[in-house]
Motif scaffolding. Structure first.
Motif, PDB file in Angstrom:
ATOM      1  N   ALA A  63       0.934  -1.122   0.052  1.00  0.00           N
ATOM      2  CA  ALA A  63       0.091   0.093   0.163  1.00  0.00           C
ATOM      3  C   ALA A  63       0.944   1.172   0.084  1.00  0.00           C
ATOM      4  O   ALA A  63       2.110   1.233   0.553  1.00  0.00           O
ATOM      5  CB  ALA A  63      -0.802   0.018   1.307  1.00  0.00           C
ATOM      6  N   GLY A  64       0.386   2.225  -0.547  1.00  0.00           N
ATOM      7  CA  GLY A  64       1.401   3.486  -0.584  1.00  0.00           C
ATOM      8  C   GLY A  64       0.497   4.843  -0.552  1.00  0.00           C
ATOM      9  O   GLY A  64      -0.672   4.756  -0.896  1.00  0.00           O
ATOM     10  N   LEU A  65       1.147   5.695  -0.057  1.00  0.00           N
ATOM     11  CA  LEU A  65       0.675   6.891   0.077  1.00  0.00           C
ATOM     12  C   LEU A  65      -0.571   6.775   1.059  1.00  0.00           C
ATOM     13  O   LEU A  65      -1.572   7.608   0.887  1.00  0.00           O
ATOM     14  CB  LEU A  65       0.117   7.398  -1.368  1.00  0.00           C
ATOM     15  CG  LEU A  65       1.138   7.793  -2.361  1.00  0.00           C
ATOM     16  CD1 LEU A  65       0.788   7.992  -3.673  1.00  0.00           C
ATOM     17  CD2 LEU A  65       2.341   8.671  -1.957  1.00  0.00           C
ATOM     18  N   LYS A  70       3.158  11.573   3.677  1.00  0.00           N
ATOM     19  CA  LYS A  70       3.712  10.989   2.599  1.00  0.00           C
ATOM     20  C   LYS A  70       2.627  11.707   1.520  1.00  0.00           C
ATOM     21  O   LYS A  70       3.002  12.113   0.266  1.00  0.00           O
ATOM     22  CB  LYS A  70       3.326   9.429   2.344  1.00  0.00           C
ATOM     23  CG  LYS A  70       4.468   8.616   2.510  1.00  0.00           C
ATOM     24  CD  LYS A  70       5.927   8.782   1.909  1.00  0.00           C
ATOM     25  CE  LYS A  70       5.414   8.725   0.305  1.00  0.00           C
ATOM     26  NZ  LYS A  70       6.767   8.466  -0.475  1.00  0.00           N
ATOM     27  N   MET A  74       4.334  14.212  -1.624  1.00  0.00           N
ATOM     28  CA  MET A  74       4.021  13.777  -2.895  1.00  0.00           C
ATOM     29  C   MET A  74       2.965  14.410  -3.744  1.00  0.00           C
ATOM     30  O   MET A  74       2.502  14.364  -4.802  1.00  0.00           O
ATOM     31  CB  MET A  74       3.938  12.260  -3.165  1.00  0.00           C
ATOM     32  CG  MET A  74       4.956  11.318  -2.744  1.00  0.00           C
ATOM     33  SD  MET A  74       6.651  11.845  -2.651  1.00  0.00           S
ATOM     34  CE  MET A  74       7.001  12.328  -4.197  1.00  0.00           C
ATOM     35  N   GLU A 107      11.646   4.195   3.566  1.00  0.00           N
ATOM     36  CA  GLU A 107      10.529   4.471   4.361  1.00  0.00           C
ATOM     37  C   GLU A 107      10.299   3.619   5.504  1.00  0.00           C
ATOM     38  O   GLU A 107      10.564   2.554   5.386  1.00  0.00           O
ATOM     39  CB  GLU A 107       9.112   4.251   3.452  1.00  0.00           C
ATOM     40  CG  GLU A 107       8.863   5.522   2.475  1.00  0.00           C
ATOM     41  CD  GLU A 107       7.611   5.160   1.700  1.00  0.00           C
ATOM     42  OE1 GLU A 107       7.043   4.151   1.688  1.00  0.00           O
ATOM     43  OE2 GLU A 107       7.157   6.129   1.448  1.00  0.00           O
ATOM     44  N   GLU A 109       8.026   1.054   7.843  1.00  0.00           N
ATOM     45  CA  GLU A 109       6.714   0.562   7.611  1.00  0.00           C
ATOM     46  C   GLU A 109       6.500  -0.557   8.450  1.00  0.00           C
ATOM     47  O   GLU A 109       7.449  -0.956   9.243  1.00  0.00           O
ATOM     48  CB  GLU A 109       6.698   0.159   6.358  1.00  0.00           C
ATOM     49  CG  GLU A 109       6.908   1.068   5.135  1.00  0.00           C
ATOM     50  CD  GLU A 109       6.009   0.691   3.630  1.00  0.00           C
ATOM     51  OE1 GLU A 109       4.980   0.120   3.949  1.00  0.00           O
ATOM     52  OE2 GLU A 109       6.380   1.562   2.755  1.00  0.00           O
ATOM     53  N   GLU A 140      11.048  -0.066   3.436  1.00  0.00           N
ATOM     54  CA  GLU A 140      10.879   0.038   1.923  1.00  0.00           C
ATOM     55  C   GLU A 140      11.892   0.866   1.388  1.00  0.00           C
ATOM     56  O   GLU A 140      12.177   1.888   1.686  1.00  0.00           O
ATOM     57  CB  GLU A 140       9.603   0.506   1.689  1.00  0.00           C
ATOM     58  CG  GLU A 140       9.350   0.398  -0.079  1.00  0.00           C
ATOM     59  CD  GLU A 140       8.045   0.416  -0.517  1.00  0.00           C
ATOM     60  OE1 GLU A 140       6.978   1.131   0.054  1.00  0.00           O
ATOM     61  OE2 GLU A 140       7.825  -0.126  -1.838  1.00  0.00           O
ATOM     62  N   LEU A 142      12.419   2.859  -2.080  1.00  0.00           N
ATOM     63  CA  LEU A 142      11.652   3.261  -3.311  1.00  0.00           C
ATOM     64  C   LEU A 142      12.405   4.090  -4.310  1.00  0.00           C
ATOM     65  O   LEU A 142      13.751   4.545  -4.037  1.00  0.00           O
ATOM     66  CB  LEU A 142      10.666   4.595  -2.924  1.00  0.00           C
ATOM     67  CG  LEU A 142       9.474   4.429  -1.839  1.00  0.00           C
ATOM     68  CD1 LEU A 142       8.968   5.892  -1.320  1.00  0.00           C
ATOM     69  CD2 LEU A 142       8.559   3.385  -2.468  1.00  0.00           C
ATOM     70  N   PHE A 149      11.225  12.483  -8.524  1.00  0.00           N
ATOM     71  CA  PHE A 149       9.921  11.940  -7.870  1.00  0.00           C
ATOM     72  C   PHE A 149       8.695  12.827  -8.190  1.00  0.00           C
ATOM     73  O   PHE A 149       7.953  13.043  -7.391  1.00  0.00           O
ATOM     74  CB  PHE A 149      10.350  11.756  -6.236  1.00  0.00           C
ATOM     75  CG  PHE A 149      10.804  10.496  -6.015  1.00  0.00           C
ATOM     76  CD1 PHE A 149      10.123   9.385  -5.171  1.00  0.00           C
ATOM     77  CD2 PHE A 149      12.173  10.180  -5.981  1.00  0.00           C
ATOM     78  CE1 PHE A 149      10.969   8.318  -4.743  1.00  0.00           C
ATOM     79  CE2 PHE A 149      12.918   9.246  -5.619  1.00  0.00           C
ATOM     80  CZ  PHE A 149      12.195   8.164  -5.004  1.00  0.00           C
ATOM     81  N   PHE A 151       5.362  13.362  -9.924  1.00  0.00           N
ATOM     82  CA  PHE A 151       4.283  12.624 -10.521  1.00  0.00           C
ATOM     83  C   PHE A 151       2.917  12.805  -9.682  1.00  0.00           C
ATOM     84  O   PHE A 151       2.893  13.585  -8.676  1.00  0.00           O
ATOM     85  CB  PHE A 151       4.643  11.010 -10.361  1.00  0.00           C
ATOM     86  CG  PHE A 151       4.842  10.479  -8.883  1.00  0.00           C
ATOM     87  CD1 PHE A 151       3.990  10.678  -7.726  1.00  0.00           C
ATOM     88  CD2 PHE A 151       6.164  10.146  -8.361  1.00  0.00           C
ATOM     89  CE1 PHE A 151       4.215  10.246  -6.402  1.00  0.00           C
ATOM     90  CE2 PHE A 151       6.621   9.786  -7.256  1.00  0.00           C
ATOM     91  CZ  PHE A 151       5.364   9.970  -6.143  1.00  0.00           C
ATOM     92  N   VAL A 156       2.125   7.641 -10.829  1.00  0.00           N
ATOM     93  CA  VAL A 156       2.692   6.852  -9.687  1.00  0.00           C
ATOM     94  C   VAL A 156       2.145   5.109  -9.768  1.00  0.00           C
ATOM     95  O   VAL A 156       2.795   4.163  -9.474  1.00  0.00           O
ATOM     96  CB  VAL A 156       2.946   7.285  -8.137  1.00  0.00           C
ATOM     97  CG1 VAL A 156       1.518   7.387  -7.556  1.00  0.00           C
ATOM     98  CG2 VAL A 156       3.804   6.710  -7.481  1.00  0.00           C
ATOM     99  N   LEU A 161       3.997   2.237  -8.009  1.00  0.00           N
ATOM    100  CA  LEU A 161       4.310   3.044  -6.597  1.00  0.00           C
ATOM    101  C   LEU A 161       5.796   3.062  -6.400  1.00  0.00           C
ATOM    102  O   LEU A 161       6.210   2.965  -5.176  1.00  0.00           O
ATOM    103  CB  LEU A 161       3.475   2.206  -5.460  1.00  0.00           C
ATOM    104  CG  LEU A 161       2.128   2.464  -5.357  1.00  0.00           C
ATOM    105  CD1 LEU A 161       1.101   2.071  -6.576  1.00  0.00           C
ATOM    106  CD2 LEU A 161       1.624   1.778  -4.120  1.00  0.00           C
ATOM    107  N   SER A 162       6.620   3.311  -7.414  1.00  0.00           N
ATOM    108  CA  SER A 162       7.979   3.341  -7.041  1.00  0.00           C
ATOM    109  C   SER A 162       8.619   2.140  -6.468  1.00  0.00           C
ATOM    110  O   SER A 162       9.767   2.156  -5.864  1.00  0.00           O
ATOM    111  CB  SER A 162       8.314   4.536  -6.278  1.00  0.00           C
ATOM    112  OG  SER A 162       7.673   5.785  -6.743  1.00  0.00           O
ATOM    113  N   GLY A 233       2.569   0.790   3.947  1.00  0.00           N
ATOM    114  CA  GLY A 233       2.611   2.409   3.760  1.00  0.00           C
ATOM    115  C   GLY A 233       3.852   2.994   4.685  1.00  0.00           C
ATOM    116  O   GLY A 233       3.660   2.766   5.915  1.00  0.00           O
ATOM    117  N   GLY A 234       4.487   3.894   4.166  1.00  0.00           N
ATOM    118  CA  GLY A 234       5.448   4.736   4.837  1.00  0.00           C
ATOM    119  C   GLY A 234       4.653   5.552   5.982  1.00  0.00           C
ATOM    120  O   GLY A 234       3.848   6.087   5.842  1.00  0.00           O
TER     121      GLY A 234
HETATM  122  O1  0L1 Z   1       4.040   4.856   0.385  1.00  0.00           O
HETATM  123  C1  0L1 Z   1       4.732   4.520  -0.527  1.00  0.00           C
HETATM  124  O2  0L1 Z   1       5.422   3.286  -0.838  1.00  0.00           O
HETATM  125  C2  0L1 Z   1       4.778   5.522  -1.593  1.00  0.00           C
HETATM  126  C3  0L1 Z   1       4.863   4.951  -2.878  1.00  0.00           C
HETATM  127  C4  0L1 Z   1       4.988   6.022  -4.221  1.00  0.00           C
HETATM  128  C5  0L1 Z   1       5.291   7.262  -3.700  1.00  0.00           C
HETATM  129  C6  0L1 Z   1       6.842   7.543  -3.890  1.00  0.00           C
HETATM  130  O3  0L1 Z   1       7.563   7.153  -4.604  1.00  0.00           O
HETATM  131  O4  0L1 Z   1       7.348   8.002  -2.905  1.00  0.00           O
END
Ligand code: 0L1
Ligand code: MG
Length: 262
Positions: A63-65, A70, A74, A107, A109, A140, A142, A149, A151, A156, A161-162, A233-234
């Motif tokens: 899961a991201g963002l 975060k 972004m 990040e 997590e 994580e 990224l 970065f 986007f 993304v 999600l990078s 997620g971070g």
């Molecule tokens: O929380 C995340 O893993 C963010 C993924 C994508 C955004 C980024 O590259 O920072």
């Protein structure tokens, strides 16, 4: 959907090629302003198919963002979801090669390992609790395929999600052994604490991110499989790293994990 099959395949090849060749591009919505979320996930699905075709295996989901820090960093406002490959796994205490990456960031997590499958819609935090085998700290790595970065959400999602690396380690902990929303996380770079957070930074409780993921996958007729390893997620904004950095994450009551960038 707004894009045709051929365009989706071309975008997947472009982004996957950037990852393989360590080069960055401007966000794909600059060329395709009409693309929608479905198109973005279709590009991501296509990248997954390319990777599987090359012999990689799926190691988990991400899961991201999912934290406001975060989202603010972004400039987006909605969580999103992607996949992890076996080749992204870094052993605890192991090394991550910077020369294989464009501009790595890390990040902190909380990682969920599932004992039962979860399928939305209607999935809530209680369902996540009963389907979780254990939680464990994770770092994580990224590496956005977009220059600096920069986007938007659709770009993304298409870029998975990078995703580029992850390490998990520490003490596998029952999900109800402690309150994950007040669980503290400390991320250190070269022995210096750089970011501090609590589990609540992820949507109030990191299990919420897992429920959202099950509901989002459910819309596409998919589920979180039993045994899945999921980055929730971070909990803070991501931190840039370079060769020579040694990073570690400590999570209250759950031990920690560290890796080195070489
Ligand atoms: O929380 C995340 O893993 C963010 C993924 C994508 C955004 C980024 O590259 O920072
Ligand atoms: Mg993350």
């Amino acid at each position: 959907m707004k894009l045709n099959e051929q365009t989706i395949a071309g975008l997947a090849e472009l982004l996957e090629g950037c990852q393989m060749e360590r080069r960055s591009i401007t966000k794909i919505t600059d060329q395709h302003p009409d693309m929608d979320w479905e198109d973005a996930y279709a590009v991501q699905d296509r990248i997954r198919a390319i990777k599987l075709g090359r012999g990689h295996r799926i190691a988990g989901l991400k899961a991201g963002l999912t934290s406001h820090a975060k989202m603010k960093q972004m400039n987006v406002d909605t969580p999103c979801f992607g996949f992890l490959l076996d080749s992204y796994a870094i052993a605890p205490g192991g090394e991550c090669r910077v020369d294989a990456l464009i501009h790595p960031r890390i990040e902190p997590e909380i990682v969920f390992v599932m004992k039962k499958a979860l399928r939305g819609p209607g999935c809530h935090i209680g369902d996540v609790f009963s389907a979780t085998e254990y939680v464990i700290p994770g770092i994580e790595v990224l590496d956005s395929r977009y220059t600096d970065f920069k986007f938007d959400l659709r770009s993304v999602i298409a870029d998975n999600l990078s995703a580029s690396g992850f390490a998990i380690g520490g003490v596998p902990t029952r999900v109800d052994a402690q309150d994950l929303s007040t669980t503290g996380l400390v991320l250190e770079v070269n022995g210096r604490p750089v970011v501090f957070s609590a589990g609540a930074s992820v949507l109030g409780h990191p299990a919420t991110a897992i429920a959202m993921m099950a509901n989002e996958l459910g819309k596409r007729g998919q589920e979180i499989p039993a045994g899945a390893v999921i980055l929730s997620g971070g909990t803070t904004e991501a931190v840039a790293v370079r060769a020579g950095d040694s990073v570690s994450l400590r999570v209250h009551g759950m031990g920690g994990v560290g890796i080195c960038f070489v």
